[in-house]
Design an enzyme around this catalytic site. Structure first.
Site, PDB file in Angstrom:
ATOM      1  N   CYS A  75      -1.441   5.307  -1.054  1.00  0.00           N
ATOM      2  CA  CYS A  75      -1.565   5.936  -2.363  1.00  0.00           C
ATOM      3  C   CYS A  75      -2.744   6.862  -2.249  1.00  0.00           C
ATOM      4  O   CYS A  75      -2.754   7.789  -1.213  1.00  0.00           O
ATOM      5  CB  CYS A  75      -2.008   4.993  -3.704  1.00  0.00           C
ATOM      6  SG  CYS A  75      -1.610   5.785  -5.315  1.00  0.00           S
ATOM      7  N   HIS A  77       3.496   2.622  -3.057  1.00  0.00           N
ATOM      8  CA  HIS A  77       2.780   1.393  -3.064  1.00  0.00           C
ATOM      9  C   HIS A  77       3.622   0.356  -2.062  1.00  0.00           C
ATOM     10  O   HIS A  77       4.573  -0.235  -2.722  1.00  0.00           O
ATOM     11  CB  HIS A  77       2.328   0.641  -4.099  1.00  0.00           C
ATOM     12  CG  HIS A  77       1.129   1.341  -4.856  1.00  0.00           C
ATOM     13  ND1 HIS A  77      -0.251   1.140  -4.546  1.00  0.00           N
ATOM     14  CD2 HIS A  77       1.142   2.400  -5.758  1.00  0.00           C
ATOM     15  CE1 HIS A  77      -0.961   1.936  -4.867  1.00  0.00           C
ATOM     16  NE2 HIS A  77      -0.106   2.794  -5.790  1.00  0.00           N
ATOM     17  N   GLU A 124       3.157  -2.411  -1.096  1.00  0.00           N
ATOM     18  CA  GLU A 124       2.994  -3.924  -1.709  1.00  0.00           C
ATOM     19  C   GLU A 124       3.334  -4.081  -2.984  1.00  0.00           C
ATOM     20  O   GLU A 124       3.352  -4.993  -3.457  1.00  0.00           O
ATOM     21  CB  GLU A 124       1.437  -4.144  -1.532  1.00  0.00           C
ATOM     22  CG  GLU A 124       0.491  -3.497  -2.810  1.00  0.00           C
ATOM     23  CD  GLU A 124       0.353  -1.928  -2.900  1.00  0.00           C
ATOM     24  OE1 GLU A 124       0.835  -1.088  -1.748  1.00  0.00           O
ATOM     25  OE2 GLU A 124      -0.708  -1.585  -3.346  1.00  0.00           O
TER      26      GLU A 124
END
Lengths: 226, 214
Positions: B82, B196, B198
């Protein structure tokens, strides 16, 4: 209470939820610690965005939830009481984590009031004006719940969604009233919702995530196929 | 043996999710808040949320900038996430002109608030959006996207977007409001994801797993 929230979260994640929203509607001091615990447990093996809300009053509350693994926090009552809290959270943690929760109740033709304390108290604020103001203060998203439609399964308040979505340039998540896949499609097409939230339709297994996603994909509403 | 991943902790943002995702993928995660740990890392991850200028100021204040550049020159795998990806570029226009790490040539600019036909759209760009090959990166083989299928969606939250000077550095793109936005940058073993990983479910975890194979 319908069971272990973290277990539900894991199930929804596996079945393709795009995001999770935890709203603690009791929001006592004890409950907030409990919310932190639930978030912490969930974030260990759920890899989608998690929003936590309910009873958030301060930067410290936000920090504790983010540390536990939340990505965003949703604030309603405390932001209405002290709008500067929106800017404080946005400046400290970024607008992307500052979700303004609006509980809107219809008060006339194309008029809605923003309620506080989970729809129990009046604020006398116009929901659309409040959305505009909060967006200017740094809110990154709006979670817009129709108090009138919530729990009815009769569909979203599409006029409310359309009014707020047109008034702000930040994404609006529509909530309250999901009972059929057509409702979701209506909220996005007519209401211009950027996302749609649903709760009991899933909690009580009235529909599966797969059914809902299939309808959304067929209608061309999402680029996320599973 | 477990892969050891060093995640840079410079006081901005929430490192829990990033650490958790790498741990879930079998890595041992070390949070580094000391410049000396950077150059010793095997895999270096630069996360980040918030404003570009603030984050760069924080990296500079902690003496991280030069060690990161040295690490990047060492040929070991690096992943910016990001804002961390945006900081890999040379500069950004977010709240004034700020210099970045310059690991990849290019500049970070605001996503225009209107689409090509002048219609207003929502900023930030938040949500799930598919990944497509960059114009000059038709092949994802031997990259972190090796096991990703074009069209797989990942989770984005951003108002600014990186433009690579050399379009070969744009490994994957996404489309928002009629525009192609850079989604993954690559230069050798240096990678940056605008989205992202994750928070992108199984697809994101695939990318992390593949990164750990580098």
């Amino acid at each position: 209470m319908i069971g272990d929230p973290a277990a539900h979260a894991a199930k929804y994640y596996e079945h393709g939820a795009d995001e999770l929203i935890y709203m603690d509607i009791v929001a006592s001091l004890y409950a907030r610690d409990h919310l932190i615990e639930i978030i912490h447990k969930t974030a260990r093996d759920v890899f989608i965005p998690i929003t936590a809300g309910g009873g958030i009053r301060s930067i410290d509350d936000v920090r504790a939830l983010l540390r536990a693994g939340a990505d965003k926090i949703a604030v309603n009552t405390a932001a209405i009481k002290r709008p500067a809290l929106i800017s404080e959270i946005a400046n400290r943690f970024g607008s992307q984590c500052m979700v303004l929760s609006i509980e809107a109740k219809r008060s006339g033709k194309n008029k809605w009031e923003a309620l506080t304390d989970n729809g129990r108290e009046h604020s006398h604020l116009d929901a659309v004006e409040w959305a505009k103001k909060a967006s200017g203060l740094g809110a990154g998203e709006i979670l817009l719940t129709s108090v009138d439609q919530e729990g009815t399964r009769r569909g979203f308040d599409v006029e409310l969604i359309a009014a707020v979505s047109a008034a702000v340039s930040i994404p609006v998540i529509a909530s309250g009233g999901m009972g059929a896949t057509d409702h979701l499609i209506q909220a996005v097409r007519e209401g211009k919702a950027d996302a749609v939230a649903m709760a009991d339709v899933l909690h009580y297994n009235r529909m599966t995530m797969e059914q809902i996603r299939a309808a959304a994909v067929a209608a061309g509403l999402t680029g996320r196929k599973l | 043996m477990k892969k050891c991943v060093t995640v840079l902790d410079y006081g901005v943002g929430n490192l829990f999710s990033v650490s958790q995702a790498f741990t879930f993928c079998g890595a041992e995660v070390k949070l580094a808040d000391d410049a000396a740990e950077i150059i010793r890392a095997d895999y270096l991850v630069l996360p980040g949320v918030g404003a570009f200028g603030d984050a760069m100021t924080e990296l500079n204040r902690r003496g991280f900038t030069e060690p990161i550049k040295r690490f990047a020159a060492s040929g070991k795998p690096f992943l910016g996430i990001c804002l961390g990806m945006q900081m890999m570029m040379e500069s950004s226009d977010e709240f004034g002109r700020h210099a970045g790490l310059g690991l990849i040539q290019g500049h970070v600019q605001a996503i225009p608030p209107e689409d090509a036909s002048g219609l207003r759209h929502k900023i930030p760009h938040i949500g799930w959006n598919p990944l497509w090959p960059g114009r000059e990166s038709p092949e994802w083989k031997n990259t972190v996207l090796e096991t990703v299928t074009p069209g797989d969606a990942v989770y984005f939250v951003h108002s600014f977007t990186a433009n690579c000077t050399d379009s070969r550095h744009s490994l994957a793109e996404t489309e928002y409001a009629g525009r192609r936005l850079t989604a993954v940058v690559k230069s050798g073993p240096l990678y940056g994801c605008q989205f992202h990983p994750e928070k992108s479910g199984p697809v994101g975890l695939k990318i992390i797993l593949q990164f750990l194979q580098l």
